[in-house]
Design a protein around this motif. Sequence first.
Motif, short mmCIF file in Angstrom:
data_model
loop_
_atom_site.label_atom_id
_atom_site.label_comp_id
_atom_site.label_asym_id
_atom_site.label_seq_id
_atom_site.Cartn_x
_atom_site.Cartn_y
_atom_site.Cartn_z
N GLY A 178 -20.31 -51.65 -102.15
CA GLY A 178 -20.12 -52.82 -103.23
C GLY A 178 -19.23 -53.89 -102.64
N SER A 179 -18.71 -54.33 -103.36
CA SER A 179 -17.74 -55.60 -102.92
C SER A 179 -16.89 -55.14 -101.82
N ASP A 189 -14.70 -51.86 -109.14
CA ASP A 189 -14.68 -50.45 -109.04
C ASP A 189 -14.81 -50.15 -107.53
N ASP A 191 -17.60 -48.12 -105.08
CA ASP A 191 -18.78 -47.58 -104.86
C ASP A 191 -19.11 -46.85 -103.55
MG MG Z 1 -18.35 -52.23 -107.28
#
Ligand code: MG
Length: 348
Positions: A178-179, A189, A191
């Motif tokens: 993710g980010s 969030d 991930d």
């Molecule tokens: Mg994320």
Amino acid sequence: QAGAQDAFQNNPNSRTIEVLQSMANYYDRVNDHWRTTGYRKAITTLKRQATRITIEEEAFQLPHIGRRIAQKIEEIVTTNKLQRLEYAQDEPMDGALQVFLRIYGVGNKQAQQWVSQGYRTLEDIKSKAKLNPSQRVGVEHYDDLNTRIPRREVEALGAFVRRAAARIDAQAELIIGGSYRRGSTSSGDIDFIVTKLDTESVAQLRPFLDELVRALEKDGFLTARLASFHAGGDGSKWHGCCVLPKTKGINDRDYRPVWRRIDFLLVPASEMGGALIYFTGNDIFNRSMRLLASKKGMRLNQRGLYKDVIRGPGRVRVTEGELVEGRDERKIFDILGVKWREPHERWC
Ligand code: MG
Ligand code: DCP
Ligand code: MN
């Protein structure tokens, strides 16, 4: 009671107060607590004035009246109305829609429906709307779940999960995607990609995840399981919430448990390349990679790159195609003819 009412009616600033009160109501409706409070305090101050406040500078001298509200007071006195309020009166539905869309598990259709039913605030939703268990969590923890997670906390959450994972299976590998993998300083969030050497199916990883989830729930780390519309039908995705325990140097000052969103994606080693691309994102980068693949007669999904895909009108797939590459992220770029891009370069 009647006396207080009279005092307000006779207040030299009653018209100003009336307009500011409408602004406060508007901000309350869209759950902007900070501005609501600001307006309410300014109103309290104005109610205490014995004279009519007409100019910005005069208002600005008073307690709890900042520059912005002082300007608005002058505007109300000179024009008898407030431009900002007129805009706001056109947008309360939009405001509510935006608030509802930020509830976990709520999509456009649901949010629109609530607006058309007359709901305007989170309070309305909490007390009147019919919620599924995931949406209930989304509403109850709305503020927490809409707060970005600082990178340092993502790392601390990651370390906690990895320690628990290692106790269950030393072979299991957890990668934060993710980010975070794209290098963001904060994330919506956390991930996780969960994999293990020599695995070829999600089913081989499922028992490990089930055990990990149970252990983390026992620790009090996982606080909710969430059903997601997007959750893979193959059982490869797990969505939930977690809370970082009090951790020195991260959240030990005035500790308060903050709910965070956590996702696990189970990935057999044979599909790691496809999964890394998919779960690193961002979503727009993924879309452009998939479109490119489809233009080249191939197909890219979270499991890998496929060739000899036959498509009918409107690019509708007729055949699944043959897997070309699943394991290696770089090879997928290569075969697609795309220059390698580091995760931090994949924001579009
Ligand atoms: Mg994320
Ligand atoms: N993803 C995607 N398409 C979507 C949603 C997600 O391709 N509609 C992929 C790309 C994302 C990854 O899954 O990077 C993880 O999804 P997140 O929703 O967690 O998004 P990010 O991690 O990128 O951002 P955030 O910091 O908001 O979590
Ligand atoms: Mn996610």
